[in-house]
Design a protein around this motif. Sequence first.
Motif, PDB file in Angstrom:
ATOM      1  N   GLU A  79      40.816 133.300 -44.523  1.00  0.00           N
ATOM      2  CA  GLU A  79      40.950 131.697 -42.519  1.00  0.00           C
ATOM      3  C   GLU A  79      40.613 132.053 -42.145  1.00  0.00           C
ATOM      4  O   GLU A  79      39.669 131.497 -41.430  1.00  0.00           O
ATOM      5  N   LEU A 135      35.947 128.329 -34.189  1.00  0.00           N
ATOM      6  CA  LEU A 135      37.081 128.489 -32.796  1.00  0.00           C
ATOM      7  C   LEU A 135      37.196 128.554 -31.596  1.00  0.00           C
ATOM      8  O   LEU A 135      37.440 128.647 -30.479  1.00  0.00           O
ATOM      9  N   ALA A 235      36.128 130.064 -38.578  1.00  0.00           N
ATOM     10  CA  ALA A 235      37.962 129.314 -39.339  1.00  0.00           C
ATOM     11  C   ALA A 235      37.660 128.948 -41.041  1.00  0.00           C
ATOM     12  O   ALA A 235      36.203 127.926 -40.734  1.00  0.00           O
ATOM     13  N   LYS A 237      37.391 125.928 -42.651  1.00  0.00           N
ATOM     14  CA  LYS A 237      37.338 124.338 -42.937  1.00  0.00           C
ATOM     15  C   LYS A 237      38.274 123.717 -43.983  1.00  0.00           C
ATOM     16  O   LYS A 237      39.051 123.194 -42.986  1.00  0.00           O
ATOM     17  N   TYR A 240      41.443 125.228 -42.097  1.00  0.00           N
ATOM     18  CA  TYR A 240      41.781 124.306 -40.813  1.00  0.00           C
ATOM     19  C   TYR A 240      42.419 122.650 -41.722  1.00  0.00           C
ATOM     20  O   TYR A 240      43.441 122.003 -41.091  1.00  0.00           O
ATOM     21  N   ASP A 241      42.026 121.905 -42.019  1.00  0.00           N
ATOM     22  CA  ASP A 241      41.780 120.602 -42.121  1.00  0.00           C
ATOM     23  C   ASP A 241      42.890 120.464 -43.105  1.00  0.00           C
ATOM     24  O   ASP A 241      43.510 118.768 -43.491  1.00  0.00           O
ATOM     25  N   ARG A 248      48.133 122.307 -37.037  1.00  0.00           N
ATOM     26  CA  ARG A 248      46.909 122.427 -36.937  1.00  0.00           C
ATOM     27  C   ARG A 248      47.443 122.876 -35.461  1.00  0.00           C
ATOM     28  O   ARG A 248      46.336 123.219 -34.690  1.00  0.00           O
ATOM     29  N   VAL A 251      47.789 126.586 -34.289  1.00  0.00           N
ATOM     30  CA  VAL A 251      46.395 127.336 -34.409  1.00  0.00           C
ATOM     31  C   VAL A 251      45.855 126.590 -33.705  1.00  0.00           C
ATOM     32  O   VAL A 251      44.916 127.828 -32.731  1.00  0.00           O
ATOM     33  N   ASP A 252      45.488 124.984 -32.732  1.00  0.00           N
ATOM     34  CA  ASP A 252      44.914 125.132 -32.008  1.00  0.00           C
ATOM     35  C   ASP A 252      45.989 125.869 -30.464  1.00  0.00           C
ATOM     36  O   ASP A 252      44.738 126.093 -29.635  1.00  0.00           O
TER      37      ASP A 252
END
Length: 324
Positions: A79, A135, A235, A237, A240-241, A248, A251-252
Amino acid sequence: MKLKALALATLMAVATPAAAEVKIALDTKPDLETSGSYNWAHAFGEALKQAGMDVRELPRGSIGNEAEVFDQVTTGLLEISLADVRSVAQVDPFIYGVRLPYIFDDIDHMDRALAAGKVFEQVNAKLADQDAILLALAPLGPASGVITTTTAVRSPADMSSLRMRALDDAQIAMYEAWGSSGTVVPWGEVPAGLQTGIINGYLNSPFIPVLFGQTDFVKNFSDARVIWPLRAVIASKAWYDGLSDADRAAVDAAVKTADAATRDWLTEASENGLKMLEEKGVTVQRLSPEERAVFREASKAVYDSGLMPSEDVKTWTELSESTR
């Protein structure tokens, strides 16, 4: 058929509930005192745990070298990775602008320039083809100085007889601009190179000789503050997606928490790193602004060396000046 079956089994394994665990590949020892990138990884992981996510730190080197770790990110098997900036530059060389000597006064200046130039958006548009996302850029430590085994350095002239370890051709060009010479040496070979005299030093943050146990043979550090040593937080993708909207967002938010934590750490680390070197018997050359200006002036040749497209250099220079 066997290969197809193996690929399918791998994909199914990734898709299982176990894949909910967020694995973070570390680049240094898990030391909050001396490693800025670990400060980032730790703060990021703790923020994710508070959001209800499972997190596991993977020790440096435990799952392969830089290229192998990058491959695992792009295939969705890993990840998060604290990677060399070169891992991003192999996809979009524009990111190399962060390593131009003296391009940023400090990390706050870098952050302003990155935001003004929408650098993450530009880089991620190209990384998307590799199923990866940048990121953050995590400071490994305070600004880089000249680390040597014998010669104390206060000016480029002091380096005329030294052969320095370089990351790449860009650093070789910088050493040559200073009147020295450089040779590319993998990090794992640096200790042996320093002890045998194949190389006489390298450029890095003051914590690095301590973090990697090199103070028995590293004896000088010059606080030239040339480049901010950075790790690229990359990361997957696909991972993340594939997160829910809530995860999400977590994570942000964790990225912002980790950025803030690392920059808070850096405020004290800039002086603590020099003191720690001295406690380990390393002589520290604290340069005056006038002495650093000599290095800065000599470094200008790198900007016109052709190692980066002239339009990219122009963009980074303008971003630096407009956000200073």
